[in-house]
Scaffold this motif. Structure first.
Motif, mmCIF file in Angstrom:
data_model
loop_
_atom_site.group_PDB
_atom_site.id
_atom_site.type_symbol
_atom_site.label_atom_id
_atom_site.label_comp_id
_atom_site.label_asym_id
_atom_site.label_seq_id
_atom_site.Cartn_x
_atom_site.Cartn_y
_atom_site.Cartn_z
ATOM 1 N N UNK A 133 0.822 -1.193 0.000
ATOM 2 C CA UNK A 133 0.000 0.000 0.000
ATOM 3 C C UNK A 133 0.865 1.256 0.000
ATOM 4 N N UNK A 134 1.958 1.240 0.742
ATOM 5 C CA UNK A 134 2.830 2.405 0.836
ATOM 6 C C UNK A 134 3.440 2.743 -0.514
ATOM 7 N N UNK A 135 3.845 1.727 -1.270
ATOM 8 C CA UNK A 135 4.442 2.002 -2.576
ATOM 9 C C UNK A 135 3.415 2.579 -3.543
ATOM 10 N N UNK A 136 2.143 2.149 -3.428
ATOM 11 C CA UNK A 136 1.084 2.706 -4.275
ATOM 12 C C UNK A 136 0.872 4.166 -3.923
ATOM 13 N N UNK A 137 0.835 4.488 -2.622
ATOM 14 C CA UNK A 137 0.636 5.876 -2.198
ATOM 15 C C UNK A 137 1.798 6.745 -2.673
ATOM 16 N N UNK A 138 3.023 6.231 -2.575
ATOM 17 C CA UNK A 138 4.185 6.999 -3.054
ATOM 18 C C UNK A 138 4.107 7.230 -4.555
ATOM 19 N N UNK A 139 3.667 6.219 -5.299
ATOM 20 C CA UNK A 139 3.527 6.375 -6.746
ATOM 21 C C UNK A 139 2.484 7.440 -7.062
ATOM 22 N N UNK A 140 1.347 7.409 -6.328
ATOM 23 C CA UNK A 140 0.303 8.417 -6.532
ATOM 24 C C UNK A 140 0.820 9.813 -6.208
ATOM 25 N N UNK A 141 1.565 9.934 -5.117
ATOM 26 C CA UNK A 141 2.132 11.229 -4.737
ATOM 27 C C UNK A 141 3.122 11.710 -5.789
ATOM 28 N N UNK A 142 3.909 10.782 -6.322
ATOM 29 C CA UNK A 142 4.865 11.145 -7.368
ATOM 30 C C UNK A 142 4.166 11.637 -8.618
ATOM 31 N N UNK A 143 3.090 10.963 -9.015
ATOM 32 C CA UNK A 143 2.308 11.409 -10.170
ATOM 33 C C UNK A 143 1.724 12.788 -9.896
ATOM 34 N N UNK A 144 1.227 12.989 -8.684
ATOM 35 C CA UNK A 144 0.641 14.280 -8.331
ATOM 36 C C UNK A 144 1.657 15.405 -8.396
ATOM 37 N N UNK A 145 2.833 15.169 -7.837
ATOM 38 C CA UNK A 145 3.885 16.210 -7.882
ATOM 39 C C UNK A 145 4.278 16.515 -9.322
ATOM 40 N N UNK A 146 4.385 15.471 -10.130
ATOM 41 C CA UNK A 146 4.747 15.688 -11.538
ATOM 42 C C UNK A 146 3.641 16.408 -12.286
ATOM 43 N N UNK A 147 2.375 16.106 -11.944
ATOM 44 C CA UNK A 147 1.257 16.799 -12.586
ATOM 45 C C UNK A 147 1.269 18.283 -12.220
ATOM 46 N N UNK A 148 1.481 18.595 -10.956
ATOM 47 C CA UNK A 148 1.547 19.996 -10.536
ATOM 48 C C UNK A 148 2.645 20.719 -11.311
ATOM 49 N N UNK A 149 3.803 20.093 -11.427
ATOM 50 C CA UNK A 149 4.920 20.717 -12.150
ATOM 51 C C UNK A 149 4.571 20.918 -13.626
ATOM 52 N N UNK A 150 3.937 19.936 -14.243
ATOM 53 C CA UNK A 150 3.574 20.047 -15.664
ATOM 54 C C UNK A 150 2.524 21.135 -15.877
ATOM 55 N N UNK A 151 1.566 21.234 -14.958
ATOM 56 C CA UNK A 151 0.545 22.268 -15.075
ATOM 57 C C UNK A 151 1.182 23.643 -14.920
ATOM 58 N N UNK A 152 2.059 23.794 -13.936
ATOM 59 C CA UNK A 152 2.734 25.083 -13.749
ATOM 60 C C UNK A 152 3.551 25.476 -14.980
ATOM 61 N N UNK A 153 4.134 24.485 -15.651
ATOM 62 C CA UNK A 153 4.961 24.748 -16.831
ATOM 63 C C UNK A 153 4.124 24.859 -18.102
ATOM 64 N N UNK A 154 2.838 24.534 -18.022
ATOM 65 C CA UNK A 154 1.978 24.604 -19.208
ATOM 66 C C UNK A 154 2.276 23.528 -20.230
ATOM 67 N N UNK A 155 2.780 22.389 -19.787
ATOM 68 C CA UNK A 155 3.163 21.296 -20.682
ATOM 69 C C UNK A 155 1.976 20.359 -20.915
ATOM 70 N N UNK A 156 1.149 20.697 -21.882
ATOM 71 C CA UNK A 156 -0.092 19.974 -22.130
ATOM 72 C C UNK A 156 0.154 18.508 -22.467
ATOM 73 N N UNK A 157 1.171 18.207 -23.263
ATOM 74 C CA UNK A 157 1.450 16.808 -23.607
ATOM 75 C C UNK A 157 1.827 16.005 -22.366
ATOM 76 N N UNK A 158 2.655 16.573 -21.514
ATOM 77 C CA UNK A 158 3.050 15.890 -20.279
ATOM 78 C C UNK A 158 1.845 15.719 -19.361
ATOM 79 N N UNK A 159 0.984 16.713 -19.307
ATOM 80 C CA UNK A 159 -0.229 16.623 -18.488
ATOM 81 C C UNK A 159 -1.075 15.447 -18.974
ATOM 82 N N UNK A 160 -1.261 15.351 -20.275
ATOM 83 C CA UNK A 160 -2.038 14.250 -20.845
ATOM 84 C C UNK A 160 -1.453 12.893 -20.501
ATOM 85 N N UNK A 161 -0.141 12.777 -20.621
ATOM 86 C CA UNK A 161 0.504 11.497 -20.293
ATOM 87 C C UNK A 161 0.333 11.155 -18.819
#
Length: 112
Positions: free
Chosen positions: A1-29
């Motif tokens: 369960x912990x590894x799943x939560x870490x993966x979700x948190x990692x995706x979330x942090x990367x999504x925030x960064x992609x949104x801040x950068x306006x990287x639509x392709x990265x957001x989609x991925x």
């Protein structure tokens, strides 16, 4: 369960960064990989609030199409949709409304 939560948190942090950068392709991925379109930033705001300041229609559209909630109540009593309207960009408002806008107020509130 912990590894799943870490993966979700990692995706979330990367999504925030992609949104801040306006990287639509990265957001989609990231969204296709399972990132939550209602991910919150470190200050607790949904990522859908970020494109409002830069009038980034494409980013707002990608998030809404993936299921981000434009009517999610925020701590200050507003919503992402309200912030889009206040931002003054008709293109961002249209993106946040989505392809099939719906009535957002219940009948008694509309009548009032």
């Amino acid at each position: 369960m912990t590894s799943v939560r870490r993966a979700d948190e990692g995706l979330g942090r990367r999504l925030v960064a992609a949104v801040r950068a306006g990287e639509v392709d990265a957001i989609g991925r990231l969204l296709e990989s399972g990132a939550d379109p209602d991910t919150r930033t470190a200050d607790g705001l949904p990522v859908l609030c970020l494109p409002m300041t830069g009038h980034d229609r494409a980013v707002a559209e990608a998030l809404v199409e993936a299921g981000a909630d434009p009517d999610r109540p925020l701590p200050d009593g507003t919503t992402p949709l309200w912030r889009a309207i206040d931002g003054g960009s008709p293109a961002v408002v249209a993106a946040v409304l989505g392809k099939e806008p719906r009535l957002r107020l219940p009948a008694p509130a509309r009548e009032r």
